[in-house]
Design a protein around this motif. Structure first.
Motif, PDB file in Angstrom:
ATOM      1  N   VAL A 124     -23.923  21.387   9.248  1.00 51.19           N
ATOM      2  CA  VAL A 124     -24.834  22.135   8.367  1.00 51.19           C
ATOM      3  C   VAL A 124     -26.116  22.347   9.175  1.00 51.19           C
ATOM      4  N   LEU A 125     -26.306  23.555   9.643  1.00 47.96           N
ATOM      5  CA  LEU A 125     -27.384  23.831  10.601  1.00 47.96           C
ATOM      6  C   LEU A 125     -28.766  23.960   9.966  1.00 47.96           C
ATOM      7  N   ASP A 126     -28.788  24.461   8.751  1.00 47.73           N
ATOM      8  CA  ASP A 126     -30.070  24.666   8.085  1.00 47.73           C
ATOM      9  C   ASP A 126     -30.594  23.328   7.535  1.00 47.73           C
ATOM     10  N   LYS A 127     -31.825  22.994   7.923  1.00 50.86           N
ATOM     11  CA  LYS A 127     -32.400  21.696   7.590  1.00 50.86           C
ATOM     12  C   LYS A 127     -32.440  21.449   6.074  1.00 50.86           C
ATOM     13  N   LYS A 128     -32.831  22.510   5.331  1.00 47.35           N
ATOM     14  CA  LYS A 128     -32.932  22.352   3.865  1.00 47.35           C
ATOM     15  C   LYS A 128     -31.545  22.153   3.253  1.00 47.35           C
ATOM     16  N   LYS A 129     -30.553  22.878   3.794  1.00 41.31           N
ATOM     17  CA  LYS A 129     -29.186  22.734   3.268  1.00 41.31           C
ATOM     18  C   LYS A 129     -28.628  21.344   3.602  1.00 41.31           C
ATOM     19  N   ARG A 130     -29.030  20.829   4.770  1.00 45.83           N
ATOM     20  CA  ARG A 130     -28.584  19.486   5.160  1.00 45.83           C
ATOM     21  C   ARG A 130     -29.108  18.451   4.163  1.00 45.83           C
ATOM     22  N   ASP A 131     -30.358  18.634   3.793  1.00 39.06           N
ATOM     23  CA  ASP A 131     -30.963  17.730   2.834  1.00 39.06           C
ATOM     24  C   ASP A 131     -30.292  17.887   1.464  1.00 39.06           C
ATOM     25  N   LYS A 132     -29.977  19.140   1.130  1.00 40.46           N
ATOM     26  CA  LYS A 132     -29.286  19.414  -0.154  1.00 40.46           C
ATOM     27  C   LYS A 132     -27.900  18.740  -0.138  1.00 40.46           C
TER      28      LYS A 132
END
Ligand SMILES: C[S@@+](CC[C@H](N)C(=O)[O-])C[C@H]1O[C@@H](n2cnc3c(N)ncnc32)[C@H](O)[C@@H]1O
Length: 270
Positions: free
Chosen positions: A126-134
Motif C-alpha cells: 500500500v504505497l499511499d501513506k494515508k491508505k496504509r494508515d487506513k
C-alpha cells in the motif's frame, strides 16, 4: 498502484505458493511467524487472513482447527487457494475466500474476528501513506476487543543491504535514493511497488492506535540476507538446531528486527 501490484502477483501465483517453503532460509519467515502466532492466537475462533495470497497460512491455521476467511487483492491467488484448500481437505474450516483490499474492509462489521493476520508484506504494497494508515485502522477495527492482530512487512534496511549484494550498480540511482530516504519503491525495477519499513515506523503506526503491542520480531533474524549460508547451515542437523536456538534468542532484539527482511508486529486490540 493496486492494479500493478495485482498484475505482479497474478504472474507469480505458484512462486508465491512456494515462497515460504522453497528453502530453509525462507522457512524461517514461515516458522518464526507460526511460532509467534502459536504464542498469541486464542485456542480457537474465526481468523481473517488479510492479504493471504494463495493461502499458505490459511491452510496451516485451518488444519490447526481455526475457522478462516481468506481475503486478497489478487483473484488468481484466490482461485489457486481454493484448489489448495480442497486438496488439503479443510473446506469446512474456510468461511470465505474473498477478493478485496486491506484498505477497505467495510464488508466486515467492527469486532468480527478472534484474530486478524496480514502476513508477508500486503501492507508494504500500500504505497499511499494515508491508505496504509487506513489499512492498519481497518485490520484493527474488524478484530474483536482483546483479539491479536499480526502484521508483517518488508524491512527497509534489509532491502538496502540486499542492494549491496545483488544490485550494486543501482546504488546511488534516483530510485535507490528514494527508497533509502522514504521507504517508497516505485516498482519498475524487478519487484512490485512497495513501501519498505523502518522498525520504529511500523511500531509508531500501531502505537497510535487503541492497541497494546505484544511483540515485534525479525523473521529472518541474524541470517537475513545470508540466504546461501543459512541454507548451507541447514544441511547440518546439529548446527542447524543450534542456529535455530540462536535465531529465536535474538529475533526480538531491536537491532535484529531492524535488519530483517520481514518484520512482524503483534498487538492486542484494547
Ligand atoms: C508476498 S504475498 C503474501 C501472501 C501471504 N500472506 C503469505 O505470507 O504467504 C503478498 C500478498 O498481498 C496481496 N496484496 C497486496 N496488496 C494488497 C491489498 N491492498 N489488500 C489485500 N491484499 C493485498 C497480494 O495480492 C499478495 O497475495
Amino acid at each position: 498502484m493496486a492494479r500493478s501490484v495485482k498484475k505482479f502477483y497474478t504472474g507469480k501465483v505458484k512462486t508465491e505458493w512456494n515462497r515460504l517453503i522453497q528453502d530453509a532460509y525462507h522457512k524461517l519467515e514461515l516458522d518464526t511467524t507460526l511460532y509467534f502466532l502459536k504464542k498469541y492466537l486464542p485456542k480457537k475462533g474465526l481468523i481473517l487472513d488479510a492479504g493471504g495470497g494463495p493461502g499458505r497460512y490459511t491452510i496451516d491455521l485451518a488444519k490447526q482447527g481455526y475457522d478462516i476467511i481468506l481475503l486478497d487483492l489478487t483473484p488468481a491467488n484466490l482461485e489457486f487457494a481454493k484448489k489448495q484448500i480442497k486438496k488439503a481437505k479443510v473446506q469446512n474450516k474456510i468461511k470465505g475466500v474473498i477478493e478485496g483490499s486491506i484498505t477497505d474492509l467495510s464488508k466486515f462489521p467492527n469486532n468480527t474476528f478472534d484474530a486478524v493476520i496480514c502476513l508477508g508484506g500486503p501492507l508494504s504494497h500500500v504505497l499511499d501513506k494515508k491508505k496504509r494508515d487506513k489499512a492498519i485502522f481497518e485490520l484493527i477495527r474488524v478484530a474483536k476487543k482483546g483479539a491479536p492482530v499480526a502484521v508483517s512487512v518488508i524491512g527497509r534496511l534489509a532491502v538496502l543491504a540486499r542492494a549491496v549484494k545483488i544490485f550494486p550498480e543501482e546504488i546511488g540511482l534516483p530510485h535507490f535514493k528514494k527508497y533509502r530516504d522514504t521507504g517508497d519503491y516505485p516498482g519498475q525495477f524487478g519487484f512490485t511497488a512497495s513501501h519498505f519499513f523502518l522498525p520504529e515506523e511500523l511500531k509508531n503506526l500501531f502505537a497510535k492506535k487503541k492497541v497494546k503491542i505484544l511483540a515485534m520480531a525479525g523473521l529472518e533474524g541474524i541470517g537475513s540476507n545470508l540466504q546461501e549460508k543459512v541454507n548451507q547451515l541447514a544441511k547440518n542437523k546439529k548446527r542447524w538446531s543450534a542456529w535455530l536456538e540462536t535465531h529465536y534468542k535474538f529475533c526480538t532484539h531491536p537491532a535484529i528486527i531492524g535488519i530483517s527482511k520481514h518484520q512482524l508486529i503483534i498487538c492486542k486490540k484494547l
